[in-house]
Design an enzyme around this catalytic site. Structure first.
Site, PDB file in Angstrom:
ATOM      1  N   ARG A   1       3.671 -13.983   2.968  1.00 14.64           N
ATOM      2  CA  ARG A   1       3.555 -12.702   1.963  1.00 14.64           C
ATOM      3  C   ARG A   1       5.235 -12.647   1.567  1.00 14.64           C
ATOM      4  O   ARG A   1       6.171 -12.816   2.232  1.00 14.64           O
ATOM      5  CB  ARG A   1       3.446 -11.674   2.931  1.00 14.64           C
TER       6      ARG A   1
ATOM      7  N   THR B   1      -5.784 -11.526  -7.705  1.00 14.62           N
ATOM      8  CA  THR B   1      -5.477 -12.332  -6.505  1.00 14.62           C
ATOM      9  C   THR B   1      -6.417 -13.250  -6.613  1.00 14.62           C
ATOM     10  O   THR B   1      -7.310 -13.547  -7.300  1.00 14.62           O
ATOM     11  CB  THR B   1      -5.716 -11.364  -5.264  1.00 14.62           C
TER      12      THR B   1
ATOM     13  N   ASN C   1      -0.285  -9.885  -7.168  1.00 10.33           N
ATOM     14  CA  ASN C   1      -0.641  -8.748  -7.262  1.00 10.33           C
ATOM     15  C   ASN C   1      -1.407  -8.385  -8.245  1.00 10.33           C
ATOM     16  O   ASN C   1      -2.418  -8.672  -8.363  1.00 10.33           O
ATOM     17  CB  ASN C   1       0.673  -7.860  -6.943  1.00 10.33           C
TER      18      ASN C   1
ATOM     19  N   GLY D   1      -9.125  -8.950  -5.193  1.00 11.23           N
ATOM     20  CA  GLY D   1      -9.813  -7.791  -5.337  1.00 11.23           C
ATOM     21  C   GLY D   1      -9.124  -6.294  -4.803  1.00 11.23           C
ATOM     22  O   GLY D   1      -9.660  -5.436  -4.707  1.00 11.23           O
ATOM     23  N   GLY D   2      -7.667  -6.636  -4.712  1.00 13.43           N
ATOM     24  CA  GLY D   2      -7.064  -5.391  -3.989  1.00 13.43           C
ATOM     25  C   GLY D   2      -7.797  -4.711  -2.665  1.00 13.43           C
ATOM     26  O   GLY D   2      -8.254  -5.393  -1.866  1.00 13.43           O
TER      27      GLY D   2
ATOM     28  N   SER E   1      -0.858  -5.713   2.919  1.00 17.48           N
ATOM     29  CA  SER E   1      -1.975  -6.248   2.007  1.00 17.48           C
ATOM     30  C   SER E   1      -3.252  -6.017   2.449  1.00 17.48           C
ATOM     31  O   SER E   1      -3.560  -5.421   3.709  1.00 17.48           O
ATOM     32  CB  SER E   1      -1.417  -7.654   2.017  1.00 17.48           C
ATOM     33  N   SER E   2      -4.141  -6.082   1.629  1.00 22.98           N
ATOM     34  CA  SER E   2      -5.462  -6.033   1.932  1.00 22.98           C
ATOM     35  C   SER E   2      -6.236  -7.479   1.971  1.00 22.98           C
ATOM     36  O   SER E   2      -7.318  -7.613   2.325  1.00 22.98           O
ATOM     37  CB  SER E   2      -6.354  -5.328   0.974  1.00 22.98           C
TER      38      SER E   2
HETATM   39  N1  GLY Z   1      -1.617  -7.563  -3.534  1.00 23.54           N
HETATM   40  C1  GLY Z   1      -2.966  -7.244  -3.195  1.00 23.54           C
HETATM   41  C2  GLY Z   1      -3.007  -7.316  -1.550  1.00 23.54           C
HETATM   42  O1  GLY Z   1      -2.231  -8.147  -1.108  1.00 23.54           O
HETATM   43  O2  GLY Z   1      -3.781  -6.627  -1.110  1.00 23.54           O
END
Ligand code: GLY
Length: 563
Positions: A99, A374, A394, A466-467, A445-446
């Site tokens: 990350r 993503t 992102n 998909g965030g 993050s997700s």
């Molecule tokens: N940028 C989306 C995530 O890391 O969840």
């Protein structure tokens, strides 16, 4: 007492629901000696070729990560970050966190004006939105520990494609065209992706600067990016646009090996990504909470199933906003959040007759702007080593800044921090102290790269972009296989739903729910809105005879290749 109430609740539901018809069975690509599923056909071919040359799943994953940076620059990247979850053929598992990080010069209020108000779009667009990229260090570490083919061989396809060009799909052309205004705003007029007459399907994109950068990474490994010419290009770009990333930041960046989050769902082992992703903890919370309900008996997207999933999701996303952040900077109560007692208590106030308004679960009022940019890929080799990688800039094309001379886009991952407590990010997600900006901290993050086991053997490799909808897309795909007996392609194709606590709105894919189900949910108090696609799951399933079924998401250009 709470446990008792919870059991009564489940009994009530069991008696009030009937099974719903599943969507048509479809079978995806099947192979016995390897399977690769990515968001782009060319990247899938690169990975398949590496497997066919005798490379293992990690070799293929590294080659695909670099290939996606060339042929899928909307999300594939070397200027961003990601997570890898792996399971070796011998059953050992682990995860690598590459990350992005905040700069050493970053600070909590860096996106606020003198009055403490958020400066519009500063954490989303332009140079200051970029975190320190982690992909190249991550790929170097994956290869050092697990790779079997020479590093140069894994970079060679990307150098070649960047030089000789690749042909745009309709989705590629659409993506490039919708970013034109922002490309112009943040880059010089001769920037490669700017095209006055617009991009079309069938156009060829040549990327000589990126080819040169890839060649430096091929020849010098980590130093080919974090040092020397590429680093100089990055620093120059930062100076041009008042960005923050310095040589000190590049020198200090290190990907981290982390113990994965583990859980159990109806006898299946779940291996997923720990913080700084919220994905693994949230996924295990969702699955453990759902386990108490007869989801398979109720059926896909019936009133009971949708209601219980939504109520669970609200509570899990409320926890996410409060408790999750970078574990190197914040003490995440991981064990508590996924413990049986805690989850039974947390879900005990679910009312079968009505949806609990999110305001009653926790304070807050926000709006949501969606982005799915993503990308995820899944790889299994002939020995059933498995790698699950989700990687991101992102937003689409990150902060829209291409590093001049080096040919790659920078992320806008700083917006995944809680820029101001109680104010939502681009996904409508809230945060608190756990996810506030600090120097060298990783933003929450997700992303949820995940591996599922059955009887101690590999069963599934799964993940999605998909965030905020990543977690629920992975959650539903696992349930489609485990509860609804679907194969991989069928599970990927099935319509999805999503609730993230705030905003208090159930989002469904078009035609996910029948008119009758919609009516009954509205009667329970739901606000519902529909949209084209939720998530883009690329996954692999081990079939009972040991062969592999790829599930490539038809929502995009995604492709499974097996052999
Ligand atoms: N940028 C989306 C995530 O890391 O969840």
């Amino acid at each position: 007492m709470l446990r008792y109430l919870f059991l009564l609740l489940i009994l009530y539901w069991s008696c009030t629901s009937s099974r719903h018809n599943l969507p048509d069975a479809v079978v995806g690509e099947v192979g016995s000696n390897g399977m690769i599923v990515t968001a782009n056909p060319v990247a899938s071919e690169v990975g398949a070729r590496i497997l066919q040359q005798g490379g293992n799943a990690w070799d293929a994953a590294v080659a695909v990560q670099f290939a996606l940076a060339v042929v899928y620059p909307v999300a594939g990247n070397i200027g961003g970050g990601g997570f890898a979850v792996y399971r070796s053929a011998d059953g050992t598992s682990g995860s690598l966190d590459f990350r992005e990080k905040a700069s050493v010069h970053a600070g909590r209020d860096m996106y606020l004006d003198q009055d403490g108000n958020i400066i519009d779009r500063l954490s989303l667009e332009g140079h200051l939105a970029a975190g320190v990229p982690g992909v190249v260090d991550g790929m170097v570490r994956l290869h050092e520990r697990f790779g079997s083919l020479p590093w140069e061989e894994l970079l060679a396809p990307s150098v070649e494609i960047a030089n000789s060009g690749y042909v745009l799909t309709e989705q590629d052309a659409h993506n490039y065209n919708r970013a034109q205004q922002l490309f112009k705003k943040f880059n010089s007029p001769d920037m490669l992706f700017i095209k006055e007459e617009g991009w079309e399907k069938g156009d060829t994109l040549f990327q000589p600067d990126l080819a040169a950068t890839m060649s430096r990474i091929r020849d010098r490994g980590r130093a080919g990016f974090y040092d020397g010419e590429t680093a100089e290009f990055i620093i120059d770009e930062m100076q041009r646009g008042n960005g923050m990333i310095s040589q000190e930041d590049l020198d200090r960046y290190e990907a981290q090996w982390r113990d994965p989050v583990k859980g159990n769902y109806r006898g299946h082992g779940i291996i997923s990504m720990p913080p700084p992703s919220s994905g693994g903890i949230a996924l295990v919370q969702l699955l453990k909470s759902a386990e108490a309900f007869p989801i398979g008996k109720w059926g896909l997207n019936t009133v009971s199933t949708v209601h219980v999933l939504t109520e669970i999701e609200k509570r899990v996303y409320a926890d996410r906003a409060t408790f999750l952040g970078d574990p190197d900077h914040y003490d995440v109560p991981q064990e508590m959040l996924i413990s049986d007692d805690y989850l039974a208590q947390r879900m005990a106030d679910i009312d079968p007759k009505r949806t609990t308004p999110s305001q009653e679960i926790k304070e807050g009022k926000v709006d949501i702007i969606e982005s799915v940019e993503t990308t995820h890929f899944s790889v299994v080799d002939k020995d059933q080593n498995a790698v699950s990688i989700t990687t991101t800039l992102n937003s689409y094309f990150g902060c829209k800044v291409i590093v001049s001379g080096a040919g790659f886009f920078l992320n806008n991952e700083m917006d995944d921090f809680s820029v101001k407590a109680g104010v939502p990010n681009q996904f409508g997600l809230l945060g608190s102290e756990a996810n506030e900006i600090q120097p060298e901290k990783r933003m929450l993050s997700s992303m949820t790269p995940t591996i599922v086991e059955k009887d101690g053997e590999l069963l599934m490799v799964v993940g999605s972009p998909g965030g905020s909808t990543i977690i629920t897309s992975v959650f539903q795909t696992i349930m489609n296989v485990v509860d609804h007996d679907m194969g991989m392609q069928q599970a990927v194709n099935a319509k999805r739903i999503h609730h993230q606590w705030l905003p208090d709105r159930l989002i469904i894919e078009d035609q996910a729910l029948s008119a009758k189900v919609l009516e009954e949910l509205e009667h329970k108090g739901y606000e519902i809105s529909s949209r084209g696609a939720i998530g883009r799951v690329d996954a692999v399933l081990v079939l009972p005879d040991g062969s592999l079924e790829g599930g490539a998401d038809p929502r995009g250009d995604d492709r499974a290749i097996g052999f």
